[in-house]
Design a protein around this motif. Structure first.
Motif: not given
Length: 525
Positions: A244-253
């Motif tokens: 899990f990346d708390p900085e991610a805004t768009q899931d890349d699967m």
């Protein structure tokens, strides 16, 4: 974010265009310590060069004399300038004021190589009729320039240092803080390689920077999530995933998950005993290699191990000291003497455990009178119990012990018998004493018979006379001291209420006037 404006080919031109770097971007929540910067961005604008020794001499415009385009910066929503800024020139910003007025570091302004007056090697540029930033293309005949510094050994321009391209091949010319698209336009004079004899004058194409926001809305938002495409951070957005990346805004699967019963580090989620084997995979059993029930597949000892010599129960009633044998079977020892009361050949022979019941003499009066209290005794053995049986009399007390008290009822033969049972449950043979009960008075010989029951009695005592018809018969009950405690006239069949009498032994006198009396000992419980 860097945007490059390309120039048309120019003889000996070392200036290659303008570029922009987005230093800071604010989104809907704006800046923590500065009001009014929602959706703004702060950009550094650079003049790009091909050689580290190239020198930026000036930015300029001369529409009438040279036919250049007008210079300036034009934005769709204006530019931010700090109220503390004294001018539109960055080199006049005092860095000592920034901690108290943090908006100064984002104030829009022109410059040549200096963010503020504290830049290393700073020499303030000069200006002549050069308009401030974000006032549009309003400089038609003006310049912003530096006074060149000459190396007298080489004759080349080597300063001021802030105007030399350096290793990064660029010189700062402006900082623009705005909330929308903006365009910069200016001509540039350079000394290629620091050589004044080959001055280069280049008027670049208008340099436009597309800001991600316009009127607070993303210009590019392919997935419509409110995060501009330029700021989307691809990654795993599931908090339950290992990556899990708390900085991610768009899931890349790309999410990866732990496989139970392990966690993301490959460690057991549940390992109560800390042996590295997950509780779900533990096999309970005996792990002691010398045990009779050793289980080579067991990983978690369950405390069931048993070894030769351990106590056990072989289920055989007459064995003692049962223990696990060398063959892992359970067996105790037993008495192999047939004369013992605990004789058994089912266990390992050990005659030290044999138990015997001795035969003793029962003592007491063998020729008692009726209605008298007599004591009978058998030899006492520690731990034994005694079961008594009396014929012709009643046991007043002591049954279960080695001594009893008996009240004999009527004359004639009788007996006292006892059976001893040892502490270990071994039962001996019955031992008896024969008695001959004598009548206690001549009145018992009267014609007729008197039946009294029950004895011992409680609450009520029944009397039944069989014989000649009675006239005025009465009963007197006397306590152990001979005192009359109850006197009542009776019929041939009658019931006496004795509920008020205390427990003990009493003498009952049944009297028929002018004919005689019969005496009987009764016991009240």
């Amino acid at each position: 974010m860097s945007v490059m404006a390309l120039l048309p080919s120019t003889v000996q031109a070392q200036f290659t265009g303008f570029s922009a770097v987005m230093d800071t971007i604010w989104h809907a929540d704006g800046a923590d310590d500065i009001d009014g910067l929602e959706f703004y961005g702060s950009y550094s604008i650079y003049a790009e060069f091909t050689s580290a020794t190239d020198v930026l001499s000036s930015l300029y415009s001369d529409v009438e004399a040279l036919g250049t385009p007008a210079a300036g910066i034009e934005g769709t929503c204006g530019c931010f300038q700090s109220a503390i800024a004294a001018s539109p020139w960055l080199w006049e910003i005092n860095p000592a004021l920034i901690p108290s007025f943090p908006d100064l570091q984002y104030s829009t302004g022109w410059t040549i190589g200096m963010y503020d007056s504290g830049a290393p090697g700073a020499v303030a540029p000069l200006t002549q009729d050069f308009a401030g930033p974000c006032e549009g293309f309003t400089t038609t005949n003006g310049a912003m320039f530096v006074v060149p510094e000459i190396d007298f050994e080489t004759g080349l321009v080597n300063g001021p240092a802030v105007a030399v391209a350096g290793d990064d091949l660029k010189v700062l010319v402006a900082r623009v803080t705005t909330c929308g698209e903006f365009t910069l336009q200016s001509c540039v004079q350079t000394f290629p390689g620091g050589d004044q004899s080959v001055e280069s004058y280049v008027c670049a194409e208008p340099f436009t920077v597309i800001h991600p926001y316009q009127d607070g809305e993303c210009l590019n938002d392919a997935d419509g999530d409110g995060v501009c495409d330029e700021f989307e951070v691809l990654g795993c957005t599931d908090p339950a995933a290992c990556n899990f990346d708390p900085e991610a805004t768009q899931d890349d699967m790309s999410c990866e998950y732990a496989i139970p019963p392990y966690d993301c580090d490959g460690e057991c989620v549940n390992d109560a005993d800390g042996d590295g084997i997950c509780d779900e995979f533990e096999v309970e059993g005996c792990t002691g290699k010398g045990a009779c029930n050793f289980d080579p597949n067991a990983s978690d000892d369950d405390g069931t191990c048993f070894y030769p010599g351990d106590p056990c129960d072989d289920g055989i009633e007459l064995t003692e000291d049962d223990e696990i044998q060398g063959d892992c079977g359970c067996l105790g020892v037993s008495c192999h003497d047939p004369e013992a009361c605990n004789f058994s050949t089912e266990g390992i022979e050990d005659n030290t455990v044999c138990s015997y019941i001795g035969q003793y003499t029962l003592t007491g009066e063998t020729d008692p009178f009726s209605q008298t209290l007599q004591v009978y005794t058998y030899t006492y053995t520690e731990g034994s119990s005694y079961e008594w049986n009396v014929i012709g009399g009643d046991i007043l007390e002591g049954n279960g012990t080695s001594e009893i008290s008996v009240v004999w009822n009527v004359g004639g033969p009788g007996s006292v018998c006892v059976v001893e049972t040892s502490e270990g449950g071994c039962e001996g043979d019955e031992v008896c004493l024969i008695v001959d009960v004598n009548v206690s008075s001549i009145e018992e010989a009267l014609e007729g018979s008197l039946e009294i029951f029950p004895v011992p009695a409680r609450d009520n005592l029944h009397l039944v006379w069989t014989g000649p018809t009675l006239d005025n018969a009465y009963v007197v009950l006397r306590d152990a001291a001979g005192r009359a405690v109850k006197e009542i006239q009776v019929n041939q069949r009658d019931v006496l209420d004795i509920s008020a009498l205390s427990a003990g032994s009493y003498m009952l006198e049944f009297t028929v006037p002018e004919r005689g009396a019969i005496k009987r000992r009764i016991v009240v419980q």
